[in-house]
Design a protein around this motif. Sequence first.
Motif, PDB file in Angstrom:
ATOM      1  N   THR B  45      26.618  45.871  86.902  1.00 36.53           N
ATOM      2  CA  THR B  45      26.510  47.272  86.456  1.00 36.53           C
ATOM      3  C   THR B  45      26.934  47.446  84.992  1.00 36.53           C
ATOM      4  OG1 THR B  45      27.035  47.922  88.719  1.00 36.53           O
ATOM      5  CG2 THR B  45      27.155  49.644  87.046  1.00 36.53           C
ATOM      6  N   ALA B  46      28.135  46.992  84.692  1.00 42.40           N
ATOM      7  CA  ALA B  46      28.671  47.268  83.356  1.00 42.40           C
ATOM      8  C   ALA B  46      27.931  46.483  82.274  1.00 42.40           C
ATOM      9  CB  ALA B  46      30.159  46.916  83.324  1.00 42.40           C
ATOM     10  N   PHE B  47      27.696  45.209  82.514  1.00 38.42           N
ATOM     11  CA  PHE B  47      27.074  44.387  81.467  1.00 38.42           C
ATOM     12  C   PHE B  47      25.656  44.862  81.120  1.00 38.42           C
ATOM     13  CE2 PHE B  47      29.877  40.377  82.227  1.00 38.42           C
ATOM     14  CZ  PHE B  47      30.969  41.093  81.746  1.00 38.42           C
ATOM     15  N   PRO B  48      24.809  45.113  82.139  1.00 35.46           N
ATOM     16  CA  PRO B  48      23.472  45.612  81.782  1.00 35.46           C
ATOM     17  C   PRO B  48      23.538  46.931  81.000  1.00 35.46           C
ATOM     18  CG  PRO B  48      23.491  44.866  84.046  1.00 35.46           C
ATOM     19  CD  PRO B  48      24.903  44.839  83.580  1.00 35.46           C
ATOM     20  N   ALA B  49      24.484  47.789  81.367  1.00 31.79           N
ATOM     21  CA  ALA B  49      24.605  49.068  80.657  1.00 31.79           C
ATOM     22  C   ALA B  49      24.981  48.826  79.196  1.00 31.79           C
ATOM     23  CB  ALA B  49      25.658  49.935  81.337  1.00 31.79           C
ATOM     24  N   PHE B  50      25.865  47.893  78.969  1.00 32.46           N
ATOM     25  CA  PHE B  50      26.276  47.586  77.587  1.00 32.46           C
ATOM     26  C   PHE B  50      25.109  46.970  76.817  1.00 32.46           C
ATOM     27  CE2 PHE B  50      28.314  44.766  74.392  1.00 32.46           C
ATOM     28  CZ  PHE B  50      29.013  45.733  73.692  1.00 32.46           C
ATOM     29  N   GLN B  51      24.334  46.164  77.527  1.00 29.28           N
ATOM     30  CA  GLN B  51      23.218  45.490  76.854  1.00 29.28           C
ATOM     31  C   GLN B  51      22.104  46.455  76.457  1.00 29.28           C
ATOM     32  OE1 GLN B  51      22.938  42.564  79.921  1.00 29.28           O
ATOM     33  NE2 GLN B  51      23.524  40.873  78.546  1.00 29.28           N
ATOM     34  N   GLU B  52      22.114  47.638  77.043  1.00 32.52           N
ATOM     35  CA  GLU B  52      21.108  48.631  76.637  1.00 32.52           C
ATOM     36  C   GLU B  52      21.289  49.006  75.167  1.00 32.52           C
ATOM     37  OE1 GLU B  52      21.218  51.974  79.243  1.00 32.52           O
ATOM     38  OE2 GLU B  52      20.718  50.751  81.008  1.00 32.52           O
ATOM     39  N   THR B  53      22.527  49.047  74.741  1.00 41.07           N
ATOM     40  CA  THR B  53      22.775  49.362  73.320  1.00 41.07           C
ATOM     41  C   THR B  53      22.955  48.098  72.484  1.00 41.07           C
ATOM     42  OG1 THR B  53      25.100  49.616  73.886  1.00 41.07           O
ATOM     43  CG2 THR B  53      23.803  51.636  73.713  1.00 41.07           C
ATOM     44  N   HIS B  54      23.179  46.966  73.139  1.00 46.48           N
ATOM     45  CA  HIS B  54      23.348  45.684  72.432  1.00 46.48           C
ATOM     46  C   HIS B  54      22.444  44.644  73.086  1.00 46.48           C
ATOM     47  CE1 HIS B  54      27.030  47.944  71.608  1.00 46.48           C
ATOM     48  NE2 HIS B  54      27.164  47.214  70.508  1.00 46.48           N
ATOM     49  N   PHE B 318      33.365  50.827  75.232  1.00 47.70           N
ATOM     50  CA  PHE B 318      32.406  51.058  76.316  1.00 47.70           C
ATOM     51  C   PHE B 318      33.099  50.969  77.680  1.00 47.70           C
ATOM     52  CE2 PHE B 318      29.958  48.681  79.486  1.00 47.70           C
ATOM     53  CZ  PHE B 318      28.996  49.628  79.824  1.00 47.70           C
ATOM     54  N   ILE B 319      33.859  49.908  77.884  1.00 42.82           N
ATOM     55  CA  ILE B 319      34.399  49.665  79.225  1.00 42.82           C
ATOM     56  C   ILE B 319      35.533  50.628  79.569  1.00 42.82           C
ATOM     57  CG2 ILE B 319      36.215  47.930  78.762  1.00 42.82           C
ATOM     58  CD1 ILE B 319      33.545  47.634  81.477  1.00 42.82           C
ATOM     59  N   THR B 320      36.167  51.201  78.538  1.00 44.46           N
ATOM     60  CA  THR B 320      37.263  52.140  78.823  1.00 44.46           C
ATOM     61  C   THR B 320      36.772  53.603  78.784  1.00 44.46           C
ATOM     62  OG1 THR B 320      37.899  52.122  76.495  1.00 44.46           O
ATOM     63  CG2 THR B 320      39.076  50.611  77.944  1.00 44.46           C
ATOM     64  N   SER B 321      35.458  53.783  78.772  1.00 42.03           N
ATOM     65  CA  SER B 321      34.930  55.153  78.730  1.00 42.03           C
ATOM     66  C   SER B 321      35.279  55.897  80.018  1.00 42.03           C
ATOM     67  CB  SER B 321      33.408  55.111  78.567  1.00 42.03           C
ATOM     68  OG  SER B 321      32.842  54.529  79.724  1.00 42.03           O
ATOM     69  N   THR B 322      35.187  57.198  79.979  1.00 42.64           N
ATOM     70  CA  THR B 322      35.504  58.023  81.153  1.00 42.64           C
ATOM     71  C   THR B 322      34.652  57.618  82.348  1.00 42.64           C
ATOM     72  OG1 THR B 322      35.768  59.799  79.567  1.00 42.64           O
ATOM     73  CG2 THR B 322      35.857  60.404  81.877  1.00 42.64           C
ATOM     74  N   GLU B 323      33.373  57.404  82.069  1.00 42.87           N
ATOM     75  CA  GLU B 323      32.430  57.058  83.139  1.00 42.87           C
ATOM     76  C   GLU B 323      32.833  55.750  83.819  1.00 42.87           C
ATOM     77  OE1 GLU B 323      28.605  56.270  81.598  1.00 42.87           O
ATOM     78  OE2 GLU B 323      27.585  56.555  83.523  1.00 42.87           O
ATOM     79  N   ASN B 324      33.121  54.758  83.001  1.00 37.73           N
ATOM     80  CA  ASN B 324      33.484  53.461  83.584  1.00 37.73           C
ATOM     81  C   ASN B 324      34.863  53.496  84.245  1.00 37.73           C
ATOM     82  OD1 ASN B 324      31.150  51.995  83.126  1.00 37.73           O
ATOM     83  ND2 ASN B 324      31.720  51.607  80.984  1.00 37.73           N
ATOM     84  N   ALA B 325      35.759  54.269  83.668  1.00 37.31           N
ATOM     85  CA  ALA B 325      37.083  54.401  84.286  1.00 37.31           C
ATOM     86  C   ALA B 325      36.945  54.972  85.693  1.00 37.31           C
ATOM     87  CB  ALA B 325      37.972  55.296  83.429  1.00 37.31           C
ATOM     88  N   SER B 326      36.064  55.984  85.843  1.00 39.53           N
ATOM     89  CA  SER B 326      35.846  56.578  87.169  1.00 39.53           C
ATOM     90  C   SER B 326      35.177  55.575  88.100  1.00 39.53           C
ATOM     91  CB  SER B 326      34.967  57.822  87.048  1.00 39.53           C
ATOM     92  OG  SER B 326      35.621  58.760  86.228  1.00 39.53           O
ATOM     93  N   ALA B 327      34.236  54.815  87.553  1.00 40.08           N
ATOM     94  CA  ALA B 327      33.546  53.822  88.387  1.00 40.08           C
ATOM     95  C   ALA B 327      34.514  52.759  88.892  1.00 40.08           C
ATOM     96  CB  ALA B 327      32.431  53.166  87.586  1.00 40.08           C
TER      97      ALA B 327
END
Lengths: 653, 415
Positions: B45-54, B318-327
Amino acid sequence: MEGTSLQPHLETLLWSAATVLFIVVGSYLLGRLASWVGGRLGLSASERKKVFWGFLFAGPWILGFLIFVLGPSVASLYYSFTDYKLGETPVWSGVENYRELLLGEGAHGRRFSQAMYNSFYYAIVGVPLQVGTALLMAVLLNQQLRGIKVFRLIFYLPVILAGGPAVLLAWRYMFAANGGFVNVTLQNLAQNFFLFDWLYRFFIFAVEGFNGFYAGISRGDPIGPLSYTLPALIGALALLSVLRGEWTPSRRGRLMTIAEVVGVTVVVILIGRGLIADPMDPTLLYAGGLLALVGALISASQDRVRSARGWQIGGLVTFAIALVAILIAGSPEHQALYIPAILISAAPLALSLVGQWTRPKFVLGGALAAVLCVIIVARLVPGQLDSGQITTFARPLVLASTIEQPDNLDYLEDTYPAAAPSPLWVYGAVVIVLAGLAIANNRYPRAQRYVIYAAFAVFALLAVGTLVDGVRYFQAFENISAATGEANFHFSLFRDTTRAFPDQNRVPLWLTSELWTKPSLILITMWSSGAGMLIFLAALKGVPQVFYESAEVDGATRWQKFYKITLPMISPALFYNIVIGVIAALQTFEAIYIISTPQTQDNMASAAFFLFTRTFRQLFIGQGAAASWILAVIIVLLTMLQFRYSRWVHYEA
Amino acid sequence: MKRSMVFVLVALLLSVSLPVFAQGETLEIYITGLTEDTMNWFRETAFPAFQETHPDVQLDILTGGWGDFDATVAGWITTGDGPEIVYLGSEYAATFGNLLADLDPYLSDWEELDQFLPAAIDTVTWDGHLRGLPLLMSPRPIFYRTDLAANPDAIPPLTFADALAFTAENSLVEDNAMVQMGFMDIGAGLFDDQEFIGYLWSAGGELYNEDGSSAFDSEATAEALQYMYDRRRTMMVDETTAGLPPIEGVPIASGSVVSGIFPMWNMPSTSDALWDDIAIGPYPAGENGSPIVQIFIDWLAVPAYVEDPTLAVDFLKFITSTENASALVSVAGFTPVRQDAWEELRESNPVWDRLLDAAVEYGRSFSDIRASAELRPLIREQVNLFLSDQQSLEDTQQALKEEYDAILEDNGYLN
């Protein structure tokens, strides 16, 4: 992560190419160098070619050894003399790391001492048990039974499994004090068999008592009068062995061996202390020089050339140490004190270099030794044997206590140990008496016999007196502690465990109590002693049957056959297993890492575990490196010692 | 011969170098002690999301446990070759200090920084500079089984005296073996070094004096030690008593543990019905102190050997964002360290609500523990000697004080 994505690829490619190129060119140059050296040594052209190709193909390994073994070793030796924490610049600190570790100074020094004691425990207690188990298993598996191969597989299996984390974790469960397999089994047996119950409780009592005492020693508790018991006992037992019957060459050799071992140990301690002292006490150098000189004289008088050479080397080492001491000495006064030590320690070498060992040389050496004795006594007596300290030796001889009636712990913990002279004095007396008797070698039998009787009486009385006084010493701690209600550090575990015989509901607290953690580890290593078993088994198979048949004809019992035939015949395997076992015991690591808990780690940690912690957890590379070198030197010394006294090993039938 | 040697050489070079062409730019992240589910969330989940911008970045996870953590990270720092991001525990800012990159140039202007708990920012700051970003927090209160306790009304005890009475009342020993423990510490033993520091704080003490020297000679230290000793004696008469049998699963659910300090990953799932019978309380306090709950912050740092931390910092944000913190709350049971992620969490489950209440009311961050790798074994050694009747209280305090001062000096904290 910088720049374009192609850059790291190119970098990797270049590094790969450079590595291969380095190996190829390095191997080629190594081959050329070997060939050139061969030429200098007079090899023919075809032989030089062979040397070239040999070194060319061995080149990758040699380069790997130089880069990955020798290089880091030299670097770690350098770091061991520095104050180097990871991320900071190494700062030269001389022998400070060694001093802190060997003298047990501060928290880390104390923890290292404890780790060394733990390692010695694994070697002294664990190795004999492990070797004994391996031998027993080998003897059992050497029987002609149906399905013996299956048994061999079963017995060897733990070797493959033992180091595995999963199995070690399983041991954690089996050793659980409450509900663990081991304790449940033991308790069930104890409940059902009256005799087993008593044996079981005695086992708990003995193990806890021994480990309680060892724990006290390993953390440096003063042991008072007991510190004299061991050397006195060594002297008494050595003399007891020659007290009755005729004086024979083997008895003389025995006394010389004991004197040599004790003497070398004392010298190593003295030189070790001298090396790390700041500033170094010249008395230690004088003592080292004296021992080397006397040793060389004794060996020369008996035409023991190799032994004499050994003592000469000892003198040379002392000489070198004195030279270093002069170079690093802070004041001219100290430098002046070291100069006589240099001259004297060079004497054994100088005496042997000029012509044969003649009578004038012995006289000269003897005179020099006498001068040294006077110097040493003059230096030591004011500091060591004054203010009533001589009575500490004298009173146990008449079985009187050396301890006053104290009403506080300070006297016992501080005043008494500080006022007592070093037990090295007793060791020194043992060496002098035994070596003197061996050198005199029955020239004056009656006088020699009187000396043996008198010395035996002295050492025996000293041993008994100090032993009894040692018990009083412990009792005094107990009494004061009980009277004041104050917990005290001194051998508290030993006093607690020996106070009463274990109740019926007592169980060994295998992995949670300081008293049981080391025995637990030893039990695990005993379980996995199949590698040693395999070596014993191979050796047993090599014992010719004809010996047993001859012995049977002579009516030998099974035990006699085992003791007189099997053991001598498998002695090389036994020796190998002991040497390897001691080295492995000193390097114990994985099992401690897995089965110890934070609370028991200090009680289990080996020297190897300490250096791992200091280096990789606390990041003090300098002190970790020093610990690793101390461990390496100890392993080498112990291995040499085992080879030196391996006359019991028979390599031919 | 020569031709074949050249061929072998070229083949060797190709075999070594070809695989690297298959790779893109790589960002390696070292994660410690997480469950397989959490790892999968990162990967899937997290890595693909990060790769969208990188899109050119390949992300890899390196895993490890706390057991080999020090050796692993020290190895990377020694060689200067390791992952771009490392996962650290609360006290590691002081341990690695300048070996971690100064991220002020990349983060000081980041507007979302205010969302993090100030105590958490303190935890990741060393020598006045940010060394990473907090990922999660782990409040470590004391949990109580109200259904097992002899007197549920006494929960939670807020003073040392009440806590002692509670432990004594709820401990049971039969045939020299424990049957029920009134209190279990986090190490499943009878004391823990972190716990000792907690009681020292709740007794009103501090680890350091104003001049930076150790304050182990304080009254609060003595009070904390005495409390731990007395509590031990309420559970075992002497040192021969066997502990509880090995517990499978979470200790608080075993039925033989009435209270204890546990991290949330060693507690039942927050949806478990057992939580109806579990109360949450702080560490009890000494005479001059106040109750606390220790808060541990796990964070992500960038080692100093990373020449350009830009990409690593992007990932941290990215990983410490509100969205990811909730996830991560639902995936890993993490307690978010961002306050803007709390509201949803409080509403989602009453357990989190109670836990966060305790954290807010009593929370104290477990940070600024200087030379922690050396302090830990010192506390274990000395406190254990005292608790097992081998050393007096005075000698224990003296040894702690003198030896910790020497350690602080060795590590440059004290002159």
